[in-house]
Design an enzyme around this catalytic site. Structure first.
Site, mmCIF file in Angstrom:
data_model
loop_
_atom_site.group_PDB
_atom_site.id
_atom_site.type_symbol
_atom_site.label_atom_id
_atom_site.label_comp_id
_atom_site.label_asym_id
_atom_site.label_seq_id
_atom_site.Cartn_x
_atom_site.Cartn_y
_atom_site.Cartn_z
ATOM 1 N N LEU A 65 56.902 -6.532 26.840
ATOM 2 C CA LEU A 65 57.316 -7.370 27.867
ATOM 3 C C LEU A 65 57.796 -6.701 29.247
ATOM 4 O O LEU A 65 58.610 -5.848 29.266
ATOM 5 C CB LEU A 65 58.239 -8.395 27.413
ATOM 6 C CG LEU A 65 57.779 -9.364 26.333
ATOM 7 C CD1 LEU A 65 58.951 -10.066 26.084
ATOM 8 C CD2 LEU A 65 56.607 -10.259 26.886
ATOM 9 N N ASP A 66 56.977 -6.975 30.545
ATOM 10 C CA ASP A 66 57.536 -6.477 31.631
ATOM 11 C C ASP A 66 58.860 -7.057 31.788
ATOM 12 O O ASP A 66 59.421 -8.073 31.293
ATOM 13 C CB ASP A 66 56.294 -7.052 32.720
ATOM 14 C CG ASP A 66 55.070 -6.558 32.530
ATOM 15 O OD1 ASP A 66 54.998 -5.558 32.068
ATOM 16 O OD2 ASP A 66 54.146 -7.124 33.116
#
Length: 337
Positions: A65-66
């Site tokens: 996940l960014d």
């Protein structure tokens, strides 16, 4: 008003000071936690935070996940990292918000603004029609700021050094899609897609097709496969000091779709040394069928006779009318966490 940002460094605690007083809710060798990642944390931050709290050296996660994104991040600790390949390609579900009229170098609002355009007379119906085309089997560009490797190096590392990253695309499948709100300049939608899909690419592609530019403003992962979702995830603030109290996922439930055998200590001793062992019909659990009738490489779980501890993953060999269990991942005793 200044808002205090919660970071891994502000949530440190040592879990080894007090010995556990209650038995763990699942196999103590194989621990899996559904972590609700806060915004501002990298996936690496999240894994490091949990690894330090549990004082274990091995840890991994499903699907990066960014930092901008929040939500479901399944984390595998200790010997559980050997199970990651069983879940790594599962579909993922997201809630996303796209900002129209702004283009950035990272394709999200955390990047450098390259161009801003007024939306003018752009109608919501046009946005809806273009966005709904992002369904089914489609080809999407891969962001230059990504963890994809180019000649052995991460693409984002090359970009930050001013080096050019060749344009790349990927085939993805978006099999569920729905627009939740459309209030200019923002559009919110929900989708389910194949593993590895960059939601930033959808935002960027929408901006290109509309001619306005667009970037991802918010992203929340709400589900990974069938097993990991918001109902069984936990934020860092809600974790107690003692990891024994954490909501570890039920290993039996996670592996319920895989055929299983229960073996005695003699057989398990051989398995722990990498040897294959014979399987009798009574070793199979429930209505499990010998995998010779299904896919040859279908993973099979080997458990202790109590059915509480996972000892190995392997496959079944069929030779001279006899089933044999051949281990290929062995779960050693891990007394951390």
């Amino acid at each position: 008003m200044t808002r205090a940002l919660t970071t891994p460094s502000t949530l440190t605690s040592c879990c080894a000071k007090t010995p556990p007083t209650t038995p763990p809710p699942t196999d103590p060798q194989v621990r899996i936690l559904c972590f609700d990642k806060p915004s501002g944390w990298t996936s690496f931050n999240a894994v490091k935070f949990l690894r330090n709290r549990c004082q274990t050296r091995k840890a991994g996660h499903l699907g990066t996940l960014d930092p901008l994104a929040t939500g479901v991040l399944p984390v595998f600790l200790g010997e559980a990292t050997k199970l990651i390949p069983l879940f790594n390609q599962q579909h993922k579900s997201y809630q996303a918000t796209v900002l129209l009229g702004r283009q950035t170098d990272t394709w999200d609002t955390e990047g450098k603004t390259l161009e801003e355009k007024p939306l003018g007379a752009l109608k919501p119906e046009v946005v809806r029609k273009v966005l709904e085309a992002f369904q089914g089997n489609i080809e999407l560009p891969i962001p230059a700021f990504s963890a994809r490797k180019v000649k052995g190096r991460r693409a984002y590392e090359l970009v930050r050094k001013g080096e050019r990253v060749p344009e790349q695309t990927q085939q993805v499948v978006i099999d569920e899609f729905g627009i939740e709100s459309l209030e200019m300049p923002e559009v919110a939608f929900r989708l389910r897609c194949t593993s590895g899909t960059y939601i930033r690419s959808i935002a960027h592609g929408l901006g290109l097709q509309l001619g306005t530019g667009a970037c991802l403003a918010k992203l929340r992962r709400v589900k990974v496969g069938r097993e990991f979702d918001e109902t069984n995830s936990i934020t860092p603030e809600r974790l107690e000091d003692d990891p024994q109290t954490w909501p570890w996922l039920d290993l039996r439930g996670l592996l319920k779709d895989h055929p299983s055998v229960q073996l005695d200590e003699v057989a398990l001793g051989k398995i722990r040394n990498g040897m294959r062992v014979e399987i009798a019909p009574e070793n199979w659990e429930g209505a499990a069928k010998p995998p010779k009738a299904s896919e040859e490489d279908a993973p099979v779980c080997a458990w202790t006779t109590s059915g509480e501890n996972l000892v190995a993953l392997g496959r079944v060999l069929w030779e001279n009318d006899q089933d044999y269990f051949q281990p290929h991942r062995i779960f050693h005793q891990d007394r951390t966490c």
